[in-house]
Scaffold this active site. Structure first.
Site, short mmCIF file in Angstrom:
data_model
loop_
_atom_site.label_atom_id
_atom_site.label_comp_id
_atom_site.label_asym_id
_atom_site.label_seq_id
_atom_site.Cartn_x
_atom_site.Cartn_y
_atom_site.Cartn_z
N ASP A 394 0.86 -1.18 0.00
CA ASP A 394 0.00 0.00 0.00
C ASP A 394 0.90 1.23 0.00
O ASP A 394 2.10 1.14 0.27
CB ASP A 394 -0.90 -0.04 1.24
N PHE A 539 -19.27 8.99 3.66
CA PHE A 539 -18.21 8.62 2.72
C PHE A 539 -18.12 7.10 2.64
O PHE A 539 -18.34 6.39 3.62
CB PHE A 539 -16.87 9.17 3.20
N GLY A 675 -4.97 3.75 -3.81
CA GLY A 675 -6.20 4.38 -4.23
C GLY A 675 -5.99 5.79 -4.72
O GLY A 675 -6.93 6.44 -5.20
N LYS A 762 -7.30 -4.66 -5.30
CA LYS A 762 -6.00 -5.03 -4.72
C LYS A 762 -5.94 -6.53 -4.48
O LYS A 762 -4.95 -7.20 -4.82
CB LYS A 762 -5.79 -4.29 -3.40
N ASP A 786 -6.67 -2.65 3.38
CA ASP A 786 -5.59 -3.53 2.93
C ASP A 786 -5.75 -4.96 3.44
O ASP A 786 -4.95 -5.83 3.08
CB ASP A 786 -4.23 -3.00 3.40
#
EC number: 7.6.2.1
Length: 1065
Positions: A394, A539, A675, A762, A786
């Site tokens: 990441d 969100f 991202g 991912k 992750d």
């Protein structure tokens, strides 16, 4: 739980306050143990015997009671019981520890309200429907729907560190328009909570609260219904903060809580070392079978040709008897069964425990700032750390610190940089205070101060800030007050906190909210503004934006929205400002800054009412609720007016560049999966040296057509690529249409950068590469997004970061900083891989020596499957005589120093694909074992063949003397060989080698004192015989001479890289 629950998919129906009668309800008892006192032995032994090797030895042990009287069944039974007892003891102690922890949790005292009165009970006796009271700093005992809070705004703060490690406070709310009346108990218990069955998803909850009047029947569905969401749910394991007292209704208890569902077994990973261990075991078993078959055929021939000429052996046997054939084969099988090392698995587990201990106590892997050592959650993967050749990483929080700082912003035609307490125009250098900003900039900062979900932490008993403070101009007191407020900001993401901190630095201070009224103060004028927050449009990683609907002081309704520019721009009105802002955001991204677009629109009362009606209907649905709510959001988040953009800086972690360069030099191909947008990630990649300067770089951006993708991949493949950069849109198309071609190309590159990825993408990329069997993958990350990637990779490494500890909890290994990965792989990975290979190879070698001598003896005993060793030697050989010494040496062995491994990462490459334990290396060890067993046996045979008068009293050597001479040389040679094959010898290792030889001599001497044993007085004569001592020295030297020559030649040709004067840590 609920009266109507018949299937798992049916909703639960829970009466608030509980139900009368004897209906059985699940208790809040937590059980994490695997066994009970009655089931421990049967279940544990069953699980152990599921291992093929253990079951094989069990069958052999049973057979040994009926076949081959020359070997005591105890020879097979005792090692099996010892290994199983050690494993059972380990399992038992671990389970007992879990049992004690369960008891502490289940007997914790909890306050509940039953029949209108508070009473204190054990936590395990809480049932669904109970009203549970939790006070400040108290832990929530089960999953509760919040119904009452002592806070005036009907909220409570919780910290979820026990769930995901995040230390920032989160807000839980009482359902709107619901009041839990302590006086009207009869009315209260008529209300019901209807919700979905418990799931493992910590971030989702759907339910409704059904309100009933006194004259409604119990089973009716009349009355009002209030929606329940995750914002109304107190999860087991969270801790109430800054709230004096809350009351909630228990819905999920015991093993049905979301925390417990997340704690269940989710599968296991196995190391690639299991493959070569299994290959070696199969090779030994095949070798044993071959020896058994050959010896059996020779024995059949001898029985037919020679036995009739020796009548003193008794009457001839029936060679065609099935029982005789069966017995003879099993006799040989039992005799050479020692070739298969059952106790090897126990030694491997011991080695792994020590490897875990070394990593946990390595001070170079300890972070003093966070008090975090390296944590090993899967010790069976220790050696896999030395086999990694693909690393997925990441970016945010892993390569960078995830410490955001407000740097720049853009409004129409003006680019500003925030410096201390003022803005500076990059075009003119002119400085602006908050009071003299133009209208566009003022609107942008007003939007940032309103569009968020940040809370201001207040201690219990602390009064909220009054709105009637003195409106003095800039004073030191006001500045200190605003700074104190900023320090207490609690945000769900570092981005939101950084934006509000930037506003506060400029003088626009968010002071908190009460009853959804946001209070904002402008300094130096101390002018106060208030906004009534009507709705928060949350969100999500799919939406990539969040919005709020507020009513300002003049009664105007506004929708403010902020998020990724890709989602905001498409919802804005067509305007040249969109293109201008997009160009400026691209420049920000090229400088490695995190960007965000901000917009707003005005809503009419009719539009708001329509939205609320749609939202209310969607929010009371138990199925497809999230999809329906998203449609509501989409209906109102359109026709926005773009206000501008912001840029945040996320600094690189310490020593990231050096770490990435070292890993690349070690042969690892590094993929960064993020991202962030392409420009931001690309420039971060350059800054941290993930993308080598001057390398051949190829971009595949916004390409979705299969034919175009295939042509692009072929074109790039013909250009010998080194770096590949792909965005999320293209990744989705590549995975759907050309996954194999994409994988083939990407695996040729030194570095791969994939941008704008979702957590699922991912995971899909890791899965794609993992399926290529030749590659061992590792994934490292610090956030909850992750986790899927970390769990999918062969090795998952979590960083205890600012995004929480969920990644670290779900990972196989957890470290505090990315730079520690260098030491984890290059040092601990190297040592663990090399040590296990040495351990397994030596185990096979020593078993070949001891069984090889038994095989050679069959030539001289008419192939009668006679055991040449006394049973005590076989009992203790695999436990005491050699196992301890070579296990200790293997655990601490080092072929290079730590400094050398860190200074020369290329030393990691020879470990790839377990080359140090290949079949070629295994064959050389076995050849060495065969040569030594031939040497030992025929030296001993020659010593006793002609004149075997060896003792001082003139006695001849007995059969037991022959076996004792053989085992003596085997123990001495096996232990001294460690001095020649080990690369790192300490006083402890040397002492263990001598102690093993001394243990053999001591146990043999003590056993030979037993007048009833076959060894009685044999060892006394052995020790007093000078010829036997000379034989022992000469035979041991002859066996070890080839090893000595090999070690000398190896050391002369070995090129040890020089160590840097300053150790790299």
């Amino acid at each position: 739980m609920g009266a109507g629950q018949k299937e798992c998919a049916d909703p639960l129906r829970i009466r608030i306050g509980g139900i009368e009668g004897g209906q059985q309800k699940p208790l809040n008892r937590v059980t994490t143990t695997k066994y009970t006192w009655f089931t421990f032995l049967p279940i544990n032994f069953y699980q152990q015997f599921r291992r093929a090797v253990y079951f094989y030895f069990l069958i052999i042990t049973i057979v040994s009671f009926f076949v081959n009287e020359t070997i005591s069944p105890l020879v097979f039974l005792l090692p099996l019981l010892f290994v199983m007892a050690i494993t059972a003891l380990k399992e038992g102690l671990e389970d007992y520890s879990r049992s004690k922890s369960d008891k502490l949790v289940n007997t914790a005292r909890v306050t509940v309200i039953r029949n209108g009165k508070e009473e204190t009970i054990n936590s395990q006796f809480v049932v669904p429907g109970d009203l549970v009271v939790v006070r400040n700093d108290g832990d929530v005992p089960c999953d509760l729907v919040l119904l009452q809070s002592s806070s005036a705004d009907r909220r409570c703060f919780v910290t979820t560190a026990n769930l995901d490690g995040e230390t920032n406070l989160k807000t839980i709310c009482v359902p709107p328009n619901y009041v839990l009346s302590a006086e009207d108990h009869e009315l209260r218990v008529r209300d019901f909570i209807v919700c979905e069955p418990s799931t493992a998803d910590l971030y989702s909850f759907n339910g409704r609260l059904e309100l009933r009047s006194g004259n409604e029947a119990e089973g009716s569905s009349g009355g009002d219904a209030l929606p329940l969401t995750i914002d109304n749910l107190l999860l087991r394991g969270v801790r109430v903060k800054s709230t004096e007292r809350v009351v909630g209704c228990a819905i999920y208890t015991g093993m049905h809580t979301k925390l417990q569902l997340n704690s269940r077994y989710t599968g296991t990973k196995s190391a690639s070392s299991e493959k070569y261990i299994n290959k070696f075991m199969v090779a030994l078993i095949v070798g044993m079978v071959v020896v058994v078959v050959v010896l059996y055929l020779i024995e059949r021939h001898r029985e037919a040709k020679i036995a009739p000429t020796m009548p003193y052996l008794g009457p001839p046997i029936d060679l065609n008897s099935a029982w005789e054939i069966f017995e003879d084969v099993l006799s040989f099988l039992l005799l050479f069964n020692y070739m298969v090392p059952i106790s090897a698995y126990m030694n491997i587990e011991v080695y792994r425990i020590y490897g875990m201990h070394f990593m946990h106590n390595d001070l170079h892997l300890y972070d003093e700032e966070t008090d975090q050592p390296c944590r090993v959650n899967a010790s069976n993967l220790n050696e896999e750390l030395g086999q990694v050749n693909i690393l997925f990483s990441d970016k945010t929080g892993t390569l960078t610190k995830n410490l955001m700082k407000f740097i720049k912003c853009y409004v129409p035609a003006v680019n500003y940089e925030l410096q201390s307490t003022h803005l500076v125009s990059e075009a003119t250098g002119e400085q602006f205070e908050l009071g003299n900003l133009d209208a566009n900039a003022a609107l942008l900062f007003e939007a940032l101060a309103v569009c968020h979900t940040v809370e201001v932490l207040q201690e219990v008993g602390e009064k909220t800030l009054e709105s009637s403070d003195s409106p003095d101009s800039v004073s030191e007191q006001s500045r200190l007050m605003s700074r104190n407020i900023v320090e207490r900001y609690q945000a769900s993401s570092p981005d939101e906190k950084a934006l509000l901190e930037g506003c506060a630095s400029l003088g626009l201070v968010y002071e908190g909210q009460e009853d959804d009224v946001l209070r904002i103060c402008r300094y130096p004028s101390a002018e106060r503004m208030q906004f009534k927050r009507l709705h928060v449009l949350e969100f999500s990683s799919e939406r990539q934006r969040m919005s709020v609907i507020v009513r300002d002081q003049s009664g105007v309704i506004w929708l403010y929205s902020k998020g990724a520019e890709s989602t905001i721009f498409s919802r804005c009105k067509a305007s040249p400002l969109v293109q201008q802002t997009d160009a400026q955001i691209t420049k920000y991204a090229q400088n490695g800054l995190r960007t965000m677009a901000v917009a707003r629109r005005r809503l009419t009362d009719e539009e708001l009412s329509h939205f609320e009606e749609l939202y209310r209907n969607a929010n009371t649905q138990l199925s497809n609720r999230n999809e329906l709510i998203s449609e509501c959001y989409e209906a109102v988040e359109n026709e926005l007016d773009l206000l501008g953009a912001t840029a945040l800086e996320d600094a690189l972690q310490e020593h990231v560049g050096e770490t990435l360069e070292a890993l690349q030099a070690a042969g690892l191909k590094i993929w960064v999966l993020t991202g962030d947008k392409v420009e931001t990630a690309y420039n971060i990649g350059l800054a941290c040296r993930h993308i080598p300067p001057g390398s051949k770089q190829h971009f595949i951006i916004n390409t979705t057509e299969p034919a175009e993708l295939l042509a692009r991949l072929q074109m790039i493949g013909a250009d010998d690529p080194e770096v590949l950069i792909v965005d999320g849109t293209t990744i989705a198309a590549l995975l759907a249409h050309t996954p194999h071609q994409f994988a083939d190309l990407a695996l040729r590159c030194r570095a791969v950068l994939c941008c704008r990825l979702s957590p699922l993408q991912k995971c899909e990329i890791v899965t794609l590469i993992k399926r290529r069997k030749k590659h061992i993958t590792a994934a490292i990350g610090d956030g909850a997004n992750d986790v899927s990637m970390i769990q999918e990779a062969h090795i998952g490494i979590g960083i205890t970061g600012r995004e929480g500890k969920q990644a670290a909890r779900c990972a196989d290994f957890a470290i505090a900083r990315f730079e520690m990965l260098r030491r984890l792989l290059l040092v601990h990975g190297h040592y663990n891989s090399q040590r296990l290979a040495f351990l397994v190879l030596f185990y096979c070698y020593k078993n070949v020596i001891i069984t090889g001598c038994m095989a050679l003896y069959q030539v001289y005993d008419l192939y009668s499957a006679t055991n040449i060793y006394n049973s005590i030697y076989l009992w203790l050989f695999d436990i005491v005589y050699i196992s301890f010494s070579f296990t200790v040496v293997a655990i601490w062995d080092k072929d290079y120093s730590e400094e050398t491994l860190l200074s020369h990462p290329e030393l990691y490459k020879p470990l790839a694909h377990n080359r140090q334990a290949s079949m070629g290396v295994f064959s050389l060890w076995m050849l060495n074992g065969f040569v030594q067993c031939f040497t030992i046996f025929y030296f001993t045979y020659a010593m006793l063949n002609d004149a075997n008068v060896l003792f001082n009293g003139g006695q001849t050597a007995s059969f037991q003397t022959f076996g004792t001479m053989l085992i003596t040389i085997i123990v001495i040679v096996g232990n001294l060989k460690l001095l020649l094959v080990a690369r790192y010898m300490t006083y402890r290792n040397f002492a263990m080698i001598l102690a093993s030889i001394a243990a053999f001599m001591l146990t043999t001497y003590l056993y030979n004192l037993d007048t009833s044993s076959e060894l009685h007085d044999v060892y006394n004569q052995f020790l007093s015989s000078l010829p036997i001592w000379l034989f022992t020295i000469i035979c041991s030297a002859a066996c070890l001479l080839p090893d000595l020559v090999t070690r000398v030649v190896s050391d002369m040709s070995r090129n040890v890289p020089p160590t840097k004067s300053k150790p790299v840590v």
